[in-house]
Design a protein around this motif. Sequence first.
Motif, PDB file in Angstrom:
ATOM      1  N   LYS A   1     -56.574  -9.991  12.232  1.00 28.36           N
ATOM      2  CA  LYS A   1     -56.984  -9.810  11.017  1.00 28.36           C
ATOM      3  C   LYS A   1     -58.386 -10.869  10.896  1.00 28.36           C
ATOM      4  N   GLU A   2     -59.069 -10.635  10.170  1.00 34.09           N
ATOM      5  CA  GLU A   2     -60.556 -11.299   9.963  1.00 34.09           C
ATOM      6  C   GLU A   2     -59.924 -12.815   9.148  1.00 34.09           C
ATOM      7  N   PRO A   3     -60.501 -13.861   9.669  1.00 36.41           N
ATOM      8  CA  PRO A   3     -59.827 -15.092   9.233  1.00 36.41           C
ATOM      9  C   PRO A   3     -60.437 -15.375   8.015  1.00 36.41           C
ATOM     10  N   LEU A   4     -60.000 -16.012   7.183  1.00 34.06           N
ATOM     11  CA  LEU A   4     -60.813 -16.664   5.910  1.00 34.06           C
ATOM     12  C   LEU A   4     -61.803 -17.611   6.216  1.00 34.06           C
ATOM     13  N   ARG A   5     -61.716 -18.311   7.380  1.00 33.98           N
ATOM     14  CA  ARG A   5     -62.911 -19.444   7.786  1.00 33.98           C
ATOM     15  C   ARG A   5     -62.991 -19.461   9.403  1.00 33.98           C
ATOM     16  N   ILE A   6     -64.051 -19.679   9.879  1.00 36.29           N
ATOM     17  CA  ILE A   6     -63.966 -19.996  11.351  1.00 36.29           C
ATOM     18  C   ILE A   6     -64.588 -21.269  11.274  1.00 36.29           C
ATOM     19  N   TYR A   7     -64.017 -22.318  12.271  1.00 35.87           N
ATOM     20  CA  TYR A   7     -64.708 -23.297  12.265  1.00 35.87           C
ATOM     21  C   TYR A   7     -65.068 -23.855  13.689  1.00 35.87           C
ATOM     22  N   ILE A   8     -66.538 -24.487  13.826  1.00 31.26           N
ATOM     23  CA  ILE A   8     -66.655 -24.771  15.215  1.00 31.26           C
ATOM     24  C   ILE A   8     -66.405 -26.226  15.342  1.00 31.26           C
ATOM     25  N   THR A   9     -65.536 -26.669  16.252  1.00 28.66           N
ATOM     26  CA  THR A   9     -65.122 -28.129  16.331  1.00 28.66           C
ATOM     27  C   THR A   9     -65.782 -28.792  17.312  1.00 28.66           C
ATOM     28  N   GLN A  10     -66.452 -28.155  18.231  1.00 27.25           N
ATOM     29  CA  GLN A  10     -66.951 -29.021  19.398  1.00 27.25           C
ATOM     30  C   GLN A  10     -68.174 -27.950  20.161  1.00 27.25           C
ATOM     31  N   ILE A  11     -69.107 -28.540  20.546  1.00 25.60           N
ATOM     32  CA  ILE A  11     -70.102 -27.641  21.252  1.00 25.60           C
ATOM     33  C   ILE A  11     -70.537 -28.577  22.614  1.00 25.60           C
ATOM     34  N   ASP A  12     -70.308 -28.052  23.851  1.00 26.33           N
ATOM     35  CA  ASP A  12     -70.540 -28.491  24.931  1.00 26.33           C
ATOM     36  C   ASP A  12     -71.952 -27.918  25.687  1.00 26.33           C
ATOM     37  N   VAL A  13     -72.868 -28.663  25.857  1.00 28.47           N
ATOM     38  CA  VAL A  13     -74.124 -28.098  26.806  1.00 28.47           C
ATOM     39  C   VAL A  13     -73.661 -28.159  28.323  1.00 28.47           C
ATOM     40  N   ILE A  14     -73.583 -27.066  28.826  1.00 26.19           N
ATOM     41  CA  ILE A  14     -73.021 -27.043  30.070  1.00 26.19           C
ATOM     42  C   ILE A  14     -74.074 -26.722  31.237  1.00 26.19           C
ATOM     43  N   ASP A  15     -75.462 -26.155  30.781  1.00 29.92           N
ATOM     44  CA  ASP A  15     -76.529 -26.055  31.563  1.00 29.92           C
ATOM     45  C   ASP A  15     -77.781 -26.002  30.769  1.00 29.92           C
ATOM     46  N   PHE A  16     -78.977 -26.422  31.196  1.00 28.09           N
ATOM     47  CA  PHE A  16     -80.220 -26.466  30.550  1.00 28.09           C
ATOM     48  C   PHE A  16     -81.237 -26.470  31.602  1.00 28.09           C
ATOM     49  N   PRO A  17     -82.425 -26.059  31.364  1.00 27.49           N
ATOM     50  CA  PRO A  17     -83.467 -26.369  32.239  1.00 27.49           C
ATOM     51  C   PRO A  17     -83.903 -27.670  32.364  1.00 27.49           C
ATOM     52  N   GLN A  18     -83.849 -28.428  33.450  1.00 30.96           N
ATOM     53  CA  GLN A  18     -84.206 -29.713  33.735  1.00 30.96           C
ATOM     54  C   GLN A  18     -86.083 -29.728  33.346  1.00 30.96           C
ATOM     55  N   THR A  19     -86.621 -28.617  33.555  1.00 29.75           N
ATOM     56  CA  THR A  19     -88.060 -28.783  33.385  1.00 29.75           C
ATOM     57  C   THR A  19     -88.586 -28.012  32.330  1.00 29.75           C
ATOM     58  N   ASN A  20     -89.869 -28.262  31.733  1.00 26.06           N
ATOM     59  CA  ASN A  20     -90.117 -27.226  30.718  1.00 26.06           C
ATOM     60  C   ASN A  20     -90.843 -26.130  31.463  1.00 26.06           C
ATOM     61  N   GLN A  21     -91.512 -25.019  30.756  1.00 26.27           N
ATOM     62  CA  GLN A  21     -92.047 -23.783  31.532  1.00 26.27           C
ATOM     63  C   GLN A  21     -92.904 -24.095  32.280  1.00 26.27           C
ATOM     64  N   GLU A  22     -94.004 -25.234  32.204  1.00 34.32           N
ATOM     65  CA  GLU A  22     -94.635 -25.337  33.164  1.00 34.32           C
ATOM     66  C   GLU A  22     -94.190 -26.394  34.549  1.00 34.32           C
ATOM     67  N   GLY A  23     -93.049 -26.367  34.430  1.00 30.17           N
ATOM     68  CA  GLY A  23     -92.435 -26.946  35.433  1.00 30.17           C
ATOM     69  C   GLY A  23     -92.424 -28.582  35.492  1.00 30.17           C
ATOM     70  N   ALA A  24     -93.087 -29.330  34.366  1.00 33.55           N
ATOM     71  CA  ALA A  24     -93.224 -30.665  34.270  1.00 33.55           C
ATOM     72  C   ALA A  24     -91.904 -31.278  33.641  1.00 33.55           C
ATOM     73  N   GLY A  25     -91.656 -32.437  33.381  1.00 33.30           N
ATOM     74  CA  GLY A  25     -90.447 -33.132  32.586  1.00 33.30           C
ATOM     75  C   GLY A  25     -90.980 -32.848  31.243  1.00 33.30           C
ATOM     76  N   TRP A  26     -90.033 -32.806  30.351  1.00 27.39           N
ATOM     77  CA  TRP A  26     -89.915 -32.435  29.087  1.00 27.39           C
ATOM     78  C   TRP A  26     -90.667 -33.441  28.313  1.00 27.39           C
ATOM     79  N   ASP A  27     -90.700 -34.974  28.803  1.00 27.45           N
ATOM     80  CA  ASP A  27     -91.227 -35.904  28.000  1.00 27.45           C
ATOM     81  C   ASP A  27     -92.645 -36.157  28.497  1.00 27.45           C
TER      82      ASP A  27
END
Length: 167
Positions: free
Chosen positions: A35-61
């Motif tokens: 059944k459709e819940p009354l509410r849904i809760y997000i309790t935690q977010i894990d970032v498990i992968d992301f690009p280490q460099t930007n689109q140009e291949g350089a560091g983000w900073d």
Amino acid sequence: MKKTGYILLLSALLMSCTNSKIEIGDTQITIQEEKEPLRIYITQIDVIDFPQTNQEGAGWDPLDNSAPDIKVEVAVSGNSVYTSDPVTNAMNSSDYRFVPEQPIVINPKAKVAVKLYDEEFWVDPTFIGGWESGVIWSEFLKGRGYPESVILGQGDLQFSIYFSYEL
């Protein structure tokens, strides 16, 4: 009773119940209507992968070419409802856990977006990538048996989102 009649009777019993346990010989079958819940809760977010460099291949900073200072934002129906504190010089060889002080409350008919940014103290954050649902219940979670967590994204950007439900 013939097997055909037995199966029809079993089908009729299962369709008339929201939660059923039926025993057939040594086998027990449990049917639970989702059944459709009354509410849904997000309790935690894990970032498990992301690009280490930007689109140009350089560091983000740009000042020191270093790793991104990642932060997570959650938007519900286009409104930002959670923004994490940043993690400085995050390395994509590690997972990063973000736990809101209070669970993020979501109407089952809402759309949800999870976004990852590189935070800078002197310029606006740089969008790294994200994920967006259609209607969170009917277009994404329904039919999955009220999952405790779901891995979202693909390639070099992935999140593990943890849910709980008010039924």
